[in-house]
Design a protein around this motif. Structure first.
Motif, PDB file in Angstrom:
ATOM      1  N   ILE A  54     -29.212  41.740 -73.796  1.00 20.00           N
ATOM      2  CA  ILE A  54     -28.222  41.840 -72.719  1.00 20.00           C
ATOM      3  C   ILE A  54     -27.138  40.781 -72.917  1.00 20.00           C
ATOM      4  O   ILE A  54     -25.958  41.056 -72.740  1.00 20.00           O
ATOM      5  CB  ILE A  54     -28.888  41.719 -71.337  1.00 20.00           C
ATOM      6  CG1 ILE A  54     -29.671  42.992 -71.027  1.00 20.00           C
ATOM      7  CG2 ILE A  54     -27.853  41.447 -70.243  1.00 20.00           C
ATOM      8  CD1 ILE A  54     -30.483  42.947 -69.754  1.00 20.00           C
ATOM      9  N   LYS A  55     -27.533  39.588 -73.317  1.00 18.84           N
ATOM     10  CA  LYS A  55     -26.552  38.534 -73.575  1.00 18.84           C
ATOM     11  C   LYS A  55     -25.609  38.928 -74.720  1.00 18.84           C
ATOM     12  O   LYS A  55     -24.404  38.734 -74.619  1.00 18.84           O
ATOM     13  CB  LYS A  55     -27.242  37.213 -73.891  1.00 18.84           C
ATOM     14  CG  LYS A  55     -26.242  36.077 -74.114  1.00 18.84           C
ATOM     15  CD  LYS A  55     -26.905  34.764 -74.335  1.00 18.84           C
ATOM     16  CE  LYS A  55     -25.973  33.616 -74.604  1.00 18.84           C
ATOM     17  NZ  LYS A  55     -24.589  33.857 -74.803  1.00 18.84           N
ATOM     18  N   LYS A  58     -23.289  41.545 -73.411  1.00 18.84           N
ATOM     19  CA  LYS A  58     -22.361  40.909 -72.471  1.00 18.84           C
ATOM     20  C   LYS A  58     -21.299  40.110 -73.220  1.00 18.84           C
ATOM     21  O   LYS A  58     -20.114  40.188 -72.899  1.00 18.84           O
ATOM     22  CB  LYS A  58     -23.144  40.005 -71.518  1.00 18.84           C
ATOM     23  CG  LYS A  58     -22.315  39.363 -70.452  1.00 18.84           C
ATOM     24  CD  LYS A  58     -23.213  38.518 -69.556  1.00 18.84           C
ATOM     25  CE  LYS A  58     -22.382  37.482 -68.856  1.00 18.84           C
ATOM     26  NZ  LYS A  58     -23.201  36.491 -68.170  1.00 18.84           N
ATOM     27  N   ASP A  59     -21.718  39.355 -74.237  1.00 17.54           N
ATOM     28  CA  ASP A  59     -20.775  38.550 -75.021  1.00 17.54           C
ATOM     29  C   ASP A  59     -19.765  39.415 -75.771  1.00 17.54           C
ATOM     30  O   ASP A  59     -18.635  38.989 -76.019  1.00 17.54           O
ATOM     31  CB  ASP A  59     -21.518  37.653 -76.011  1.00 17.54           C
ATOM     32  CG  ASP A  59     -22.272  36.526 -75.317  1.00 17.54           C
ATOM     33  OD1 ASP A  59     -22.017  36.276 -74.120  1.00 17.54           O
ATOM     34  OD2 ASP A  59     -23.130  35.912 -75.977  1.00 17.54           O
ATOM     35  N   ASN A  61     -18.621  42.148 -74.548  1.00 14.64           N
ATOM     36  CA  ASN A  61     -17.908  42.848 -73.466  1.00 14.64           C
ATOM     37  C   ASN A  61     -18.287  44.324 -73.323  1.00 14.64           C
ATOM     38  O   ASN A  61     -17.473  45.142 -72.897  1.00 14.64           O
ATOM     39  CB  ASN A  61     -16.387  42.719 -73.646  1.00 14.64           C
ATOM     40  CG  ASN A  61     -15.929  41.300 -73.489  1.00 14.64           C
ATOM     41  OD1 ASN A  61     -16.396  40.588 -72.607  1.00 14.64           O
ATOM     42  ND2 ASN A  61     -15.045  40.865 -74.357  1.00 14.64           N
ATOM     43  N   LEU A  63     -21.144  44.987 -71.487  1.00 17.36           N
ATOM     44  CA  LEU A  63     -21.795  44.962 -70.185  1.00 17.36           C
ATOM     45  C   LEU A  63     -21.147  43.906 -69.302  1.00 17.36           C
ATOM     46  O   LEU A  63     -20.687  42.880 -69.791  1.00 17.36           O
ATOM     47  CB  LEU A  63     -23.284  44.597 -70.317  1.00 17.36           C
ATOM     48  CG  LEU A  63     -24.203  45.550 -71.034  1.00 17.36           C
ATOM     49  CD1 LEU A  63     -25.613  44.973 -71.069  1.00 17.36           C
ATOM     50  CD2 LEU A  63     -24.217  46.911 -70.374  1.00 17.36           C
ATOM     51  N   ILE A  64     -21.163  44.180 -68.014  1.00 21.82           N
ATOM     52  CA  ILE A  64     -20.778  43.190 -67.014  1.00 21.82           C
ATOM     53  C   ILE A  64     -22.024  42.961 -66.162  1.00 21.82           C
ATOM     54  O   ILE A  64     -22.618  43.909 -65.660  1.00 21.82           O
ATOM     55  CB  ILE A  64     -19.619  43.690 -66.135  1.00 21.82           C
ATOM     56  CG1 ILE A  64     -18.375  43.908 -66.984  1.00 21.82           C
ATOM     57  CG2 ILE A  64     -19.346  42.704 -65.005  1.00 21.82           C
ATOM     58  CD1 ILE A  64     -17.251  44.595 -66.245  1.00 21.82           C
ATOM     59  N   VAL A  65     -22.416  41.713 -66.040  1.00 26.61           N
ATOM     60  CA  VAL A  65     -23.614  41.367 -65.274  1.00 26.61           C
ATOM     61  C   VAL A  65     -23.191  40.518 -64.080  1.00 26.61           C
ATOM     62  O   VAL A  65     -22.535  39.496 -64.240  1.00 26.61           O
ATOM     63  CB  VAL A  65     -24.623  40.588 -66.150  1.00 26.61           C
ATOM     64  CG1 VAL A  65     -25.849  40.214 -65.337  1.00 26.61           C
ATOM     65  CG2 VAL A  65     -25.014  41.396 -67.381  1.00 26.61           C
ATOM     66  N   GLU A  66     -23.563  40.983 -62.886  1.00 23.02           N
ATOM     67  CA  GLU A  66     -23.269  40.249 -61.657  1.00 23.02           C
ATOM     68  C   GLU A  66     -24.579  39.908 -60.971  1.00 23.02           C
ATOM     69  O   GLU A  66     -25.423  40.772 -60.769  1.00 23.02           O
ATOM     70  CB  GLU A  66     -22.428  41.103 -60.710  1.00 23.02           C
ATOM     71  CG  GLU A  66     -21.070  41.470 -61.256  1.00 23.02           C
ATOM     72  CD  GLU A  66     -20.323  42.399 -60.310  1.00 23.02           C
ATOM     73  OE1 GLU A  66     -20.844  42.722 -59.224  1.00 23.02           O
ATOM     74  OE2 GLU A  66     -19.218  42.801 -60.673  1.00 23.02           O
ATOM     75  N   ARG A  77     -29.715  41.644 -59.899  1.00 21.82           N
ATOM     76  CA  ARG A  77     -28.449  41.621 -60.624  1.00 21.82           C
ATOM     77  C   ARG A  77     -27.956  43.042 -60.768  1.00 21.82           C
ATOM     78  O   ARG A  77     -28.720  44.011 -60.695  1.00 21.82           O
ATOM     79  CB  ARG A  77     -28.628  40.999 -62.001  1.00 21.82           C
ATOM     80  CG  ARG A  77     -29.499  41.848 -62.870  1.00 21.82           C
ATOM     81  CD  ARG A  77     -29.567  41.399 -64.283  1.00 21.82           C
ATOM     82  NE  ARG A  77     -30.488  42.308 -64.963  1.00 21.82           N
ATOM     83  CZ  ARG A  77     -31.233  41.987 -65.975  1.00 21.82           C
ATOM     84  NH1 ARG A  77     -31.178  40.777 -66.461  1.00 21.82           N
ATOM     85  NH2 ARG A  77     -32.025  42.874 -66.527  1.00 21.82           N
ATOM     86  N   ILE A  79     -25.942  45.444 -63.439  1.00 18.57           N
ATOM     87  CA  ILE A  79     -25.465  45.546 -64.818  1.00 18.57           C
ATOM     88  C   ILE A  79     -24.544  46.739 -64.884  1.00 18.57           C
ATOM     89  O   ILE A  79     -24.853  47.800 -64.394  1.00 18.57           O
ATOM     90  CB  ILE A  79     -26.638  45.740 -65.801  1.00 18.57           C
ATOM     91  CG1 ILE A  79     -27.637  44.599 -65.680  1.00 18.57           C
ATOM     92  CG2 ILE A  79     -26.117  45.845 -67.225  1.00 18.57           C
ATOM     93  CD1 ILE A  79     -28.876  44.767 -66.522  1.00 18.57           C
TER      94      ILE A  79
END
Length: 79
Positions: A54-55, A58-59, A61, A63-66, A77, A79
């Motif tokens: 996931i990281k 995310k890095d 771009n 995925l957006i994790v809130e 969270r 995703i």
């Protein structure tokens, strides 16, 4: 989108599977609430490996994790 993710260099097979699983879980609400444990069980990995994947996504771009900070001990969270 799923076809495009297969063409991207730098993503391993598990990252692609994970992205596909998260993508399929976002169909109903537009986001995914799945825990790392749930995703690991679905894909045959470990929760720590899901965290790292996931990281990576995310890095890059994909995925957006809130994090849900509405409750003190919440681990939710989006995703």
């Amino acid at each position: 989108m799923l076809y495009y993710i297969q063409l991207i260099a730098g993503l391993n097979y598990f990252d692609r599977l994970l992205f596909g699983q998260i993508y399929s879980l976002t169909k109903q609400y537009g986001y995914c609430w799945a825990t790392n444990e749930f995703l690991a069980n679905k894909l045959g990995g470990t929760p720590s490996y899901v965290t790292k994947a996931i990281k990576r996504l995310k890095d890059l771009n994909y995925l957006i994790v809130e994090l849900d900070n509405t409750q003190v001990y919440s681990k939710k969270r989006k995703i």
